[in-house]
Design a protein around this motif. Structure first.
Motif, PDB file in Angstrom:
ATOM      1  N   GLU A 218     104.264 -38.519 -63.033  1.00  0.00           N
ATOM      2  CA  GLU A 218     104.255 -38.722 -61.585  1.00  0.00           C
ATOM      3  C   GLU A 218     104.725 -37.463 -60.864  1.00  0.00           C
ATOM      4  N   LEU A 219     105.748 -36.834 -61.410  1.00  0.00           N
ATOM      5  CA  LEU A 219     106.271 -35.611 -60.806  1.00  0.00           C
ATOM      6  C   LEU A 219     105.237 -34.490 -60.873  1.00  0.00           C
ATOM      7  N   THR A 220     104.625 -34.318 -62.040  1.00  0.00           N
ATOM      8  CA  THR A 220     103.593 -33.289 -62.201  1.00  0.00           C
ATOM      9  C   THR A 220     102.435 -33.533 -61.240  1.00  0.00           C
ATOM     10  N   SER A 221     101.984 -34.778 -61.167  1.00  0.00           N
ATOM     11  CA  SER A 221     100.868 -35.125 -60.288  1.00  0.00           C
ATOM     12  C   SER A 221     101.217 -34.915 -58.820  1.00  0.00           C
ATOM     13  N   MET A 222     102.461 -35.235 -58.443  1.00  0.00           N
ATOM     14  CA  MET A 222     102.854 -35.099 -57.049  1.00  0.00           C
ATOM     15  C   MET A 222     102.892 -33.634 -56.625  1.00  0.00           C
ATOM     16  N   VAL A 223     103.406 -32.775 -57.490  1.00  0.00           N
ATOM     17  CA  VAL A 223     103.430 -31.341 -57.175  1.00  0.00           C
ATOM     18  C   VAL A 223     102.004 -30.807 -57.097  1.00  0.00           C
ATOM     19  N   PHE A 224     101.140 -31.261 -57.997  1.00  0.00           N
ATOM     20  CA  PHE A 224      99.725 -30.886 -57.943  1.00  0.00           C
ATOM     21  C   PHE A 224      99.112 -31.267 -56.598  1.00  0.00           C
ATOM     22  N   LEU A 225      99.355 -32.508 -56.162  1.00  0.00           N
ATOM     23  CA  LEU A 225      98.805 -32.969 -54.885  1.00  0.00           C
ATOM     24  C   LEU A 225      99.349 -32.157 -53.716  1.00  0.00           C
ATOM     25  N   LEU A 226     100.656 -31.893 -53.716  1.00  0.00           N
ATOM     26  CA  LEU A 226     101.253 -31.148 -52.611  1.00  0.00           C
ATOM     27  C   LEU A 226     100.694 -29.735 -52.537  1.00  0.00           C
ATOM     28  N   LEU A 227     100.481 -29.105 -53.693  1.00  0.00           N
ATOM     29  CA  LEU A 227      99.904 -27.759 -53.703  1.00  0.00           C
ATOM     30  C   LEU A 227      98.454 -27.774 -53.225  1.00  0.00           C
ATOM     31  N   LEU A 228      97.694 -28.749 -53.707  1.00  0.00           N
ATOM     32  CA  LEU A 228      96.275 -28.829 -53.341  1.00  0.00           C
ATOM     33  C   LEU A 228      96.113 -29.173 -51.867  1.00  0.00           C
ATOM     34  N   ALA A 229      96.697 -30.297 -51.458  1.00  0.00           N
ATOM     35  CA  ALA A 229      96.553 -30.749 -50.073  1.00  0.00           C
ATOM     36  C   ALA A 229      97.350 -29.883 -49.115  1.00  0.00           C
ATOM     37  N   GLY A 230      98.426 -29.269 -49.624  1.00  0.00           N
ATOM     38  CA  GLY A 230      99.304 -28.492 -48.757  1.00  0.00           C
ATOM     39  C   GLY A 230      98.722 -27.184 -48.281  1.00  0.00           C
ATOM     40  N   HIS A 231      97.645 -26.741 -48.932  1.00  0.00           N
ATOM     41  CA  HIS A 231      97.037 -25.511 -48.407  1.00  0.00           C
ATOM     42  C   HIS A 231      95.538 -25.636 -48.170  1.00  0.00           C
ATOM     43  N   GLU A 232      94.806 -26.384 -49.012  1.00  0.00           N
ATOM     44  CA  GLU A 232      93.351 -26.435 -48.854  1.00  0.00           C
ATOM     45  C   GLU A 232      92.931 -26.967 -47.480  1.00  0.00           C
ATOM     46  N   THR A 233      93.560 -28.050 -47.045  1.00  0.00           N
ATOM     47  CA  THR A 233      93.140 -28.638 -45.774  1.00  0.00           C
ATOM     48  C   THR A 233      93.471 -27.729 -44.595  1.00  0.00           C
ATOM     49  N   THR A 234      94.661 -27.127 -44.607  1.00  0.00           N
ATOM     50  CA  THR A 234      95.068 -26.297 -43.473  1.00  0.00           C
ATOM     51  C   THR A 234      94.286 -24.992 -43.424  1.00  0.00           C
ATOM     52  N   VAL A 235      93.957 -24.443 -44.588  1.00  0.00           N
ATOM     53  CA  VAL A 235      93.093 -23.255 -44.627  1.00  0.00           C
ATOM     54  C   VAL A 235      91.816 -23.510 -43.826  1.00  0.00           C
ATOM     55  N   ASN A 236      91.195 -24.642 -44.097  1.00  0.00           N
ATOM     56  CA  ASN A 236      89.907 -24.930 -43.469  1.00  0.00           C
ATOM     57  C   ASN A 236      90.052 -25.434 -42.041  1.00  0.00           C
ATOM     58  N   LEU A 237      91.168 -26.042 -41.708  1.00  0.00           N
ATOM     59  CA  LEU A 237      91.439 -26.387 -40.315  1.00  0.00           C
ATOM     60  C   LEU A 237      91.506 -25.122 -39.461  1.00  0.00           C
ATOM     61  N   ILE A 238      92.241 -24.121 -39.932  1.00  0.00           N
ATOM     62  CA  ILE A 238      92.356 -22.865 -39.182  1.00  0.00           C
ATOM     63  C   ILE A 238      91.018 -22.135 -39.160  1.00  0.00           C
ATOM     64  N   GLY A 239      90.381 -22.029 -40.327  1.00  0.00           N
ATOM     65  CA  GLY A 239      89.105 -21.313 -40.395  1.00  0.00           C
ATOM     66  C   GLY A 239      88.020 -21.979 -39.561  1.00  0.00           C
ATOM     67  N   ASN A 240      87.897 -23.303 -39.685  1.00  0.00           N
ATOM     68  CA  ASN A 240      86.862 -24.015 -38.920  1.00  0.00           C
ATOM     69  C   ASN A 240      87.135 -23.951 -37.425  1.00  0.00           C
ATOM     70  N   GLY A 241      88.420 -24.022 -37.051  1.00  0.00           N
ATOM     71  CA  GLY A 241      88.764 -23.939 -35.640  1.00  0.00           C
ATOM     72  C   GLY A 241      88.430 -22.580 -35.040  1.00  0.00           C
TER      73      GLY A 241
END
Length: 392
Positions: A218-241
């Motif tokens: 659970e800990l490994t998966s949670m860190v994976f999710l935070l790393l993935l969601a923590g930058h991929e979405t915001t990268v594209n929010l800024i770029g698309n905007g």
């Protein structure tokens, strides 16, 4: 049910401009059965009302949706986004404290410092790439600092996450990337256990709630999710905007003249060009009906946030940019119990990003014709691979 619109999907022309295809689907087959290039068959929900209902429908299981990746990603799918209640409720409770609006607001000063440093570095050139030089760097640096991850590792996990989010259309690199990412995370967690620090990862290792804590997977998966969601979405929010502004001079000028509109503009960018194209898969645990179409039990369900937020039945003149759009209840962060935990952080980063980029480079313009920009393949993430600009 017609299958015509889906024949135009999963090509570079579709990635570069998916909106006409989604518009045809909303009209002709709002719940559309199709096959991904990987061979996975799914039902795609495209209208806003159906999408909002499906996002909160307990008959659709996230745990079932995660099983399609069981062979390669099982050790990374114990996080809250791949679980149903009661496991989801328990996992969200254990990590939610780190992402309250109050805790995120405390990060404002550091996000502003990181943004200022990136702007300073960009000033040394007349031409830059908004994606590589700013949109990637800001959220990666923030999430690395928040979790306590060495900055020098960011290039590696950016490569891994890029392969994994494109796995819906090309799985060739997924097993190796997943294995490398998993090994990296386990080594990182072991190091933090041995030498805790004042960071979120150390906090997650130590977190308890009435005696409950995250187990190793659970800990490994949670860190994976935070790393993935923590930058991929915001990268594209800024770029698309920024792409939206640079291809619409009137709105660009208006935002330059009135920066107080930036928070509302961020919401409009999220609606207009959602950084998340489709929500992660669910599976129907029993027959479900949306838009007059019944999805059988066992069917994989994907919900197109990008299509739903362009639905004219919900948003008047949906292809236009309205920097003061009323009642802008877009679905870019999802809906229901899986609503994005990191939404406050993404909004904070994006608002600072647009404020700083517009103030520093008011004469920024695209360095190539819009038609030359290449958008990322895949059904999960929506964004350009690069955004070259003249800074003026």
């Amino acid at each position: 049910m017609t299958t015509a619109p889906s024949t135009q999907m999963f090509t570079q022309d579709f990635w570069d401009d998916p909106h006409p295809v989604y518009a045809a689907m909303r009209e002709q087959a709002p719940v559309h059965r199709l096959q991904l290039p990987t061979g996975v068959e799914m039902w795609l929900v495209t209208r806003y009302a159906d999408a909002r209902t499906a996002l909160g429908d307990p008959r659709l299981s996230k745990q079932g949706g995660a099983t399609q990746n069981a062979a390669t990603l099982a050790p990374l799918t114990r996080h809250l986004l791949a679980n149903d209640p009661p496991d989801h409720t328990r996992l969200r409770r254990l990590v939610a404290k780190a992402f309250t609006a109050r805790r995120v607001e405390q990060l404002r000063g550091r996000v502003e410092q990181l943004s200022a440093a990136l702007i300073t570095a960009m000033r040394t050139a007349q031409r830059a790439d908004v994606i590589d030089d700013y949109a990637v760097q800001l959220p990666i640096q923030v999430i690395c600092e928040l979790l306590g991850i060495p900055q020098e590792d960011q290039a590696e996990f950016r490569r891994w996450t890029g392969i994994l989010v494109a796995g819906s259309v090309d799985r060739s690199g997924v097993p190796a990337a997943a294995a490398q990412f998993l090994a990296y995370l386990r080594a990182l967690i072991a190091a933090k256990r041995a030498d805790p620090a004042d960071d979120l990862l150390s906090g997650l290792i130590a977190t308890t709630d009435e005696g409950d804590r995250l187990d190793e997977d659970e800990l490994t998966s949670m860190v994976f999710l935070l790393l993935l969601a923590g930058h991929e979405t915001t990268v594209n929010l800024i770029g698309n905007g920024m792409w939206t502004l640079l291809t619409r001079p009137d709105e660009h000028r208006r935002l330059l003249e009135d920066p107080s509109l930036i928070p509302a503009a961020v919401e409009e960018f999220l609606r207009l060009e959602s950084p998340v194209e489709t929500a992660t898969f669910r599976v129907a645990m029993e027959p479900v009906t949306y838009g007059g179409i019944t999805i059988p039990a066992g069917g994989y369900v994907a919900i197109s946030l990008l299509s739903a937020d362009r639905d004219p039945a919900r948003f008047p003149d949906p292809a236009s940019v309205d920097l003061e759009r009323p009642d802008n209840q877009h679905l870019a962060f999802g809906h229901g119990i899986h609503y994005c935990l990191g939404a406050p952080l993404a909004r904070l980063e994006a608002q600072i990003a647009f404020r700083d980029l517009l103030a520093a480079f008011p004469r920024m313009r695209l360095a190539v014709p819009p038609s030359e920009l290449i958008w990322r393949p895949g059904v999960l993430i929506h964004g350009t691979t690069t955004l070259p600009v003249h800074l003026g």
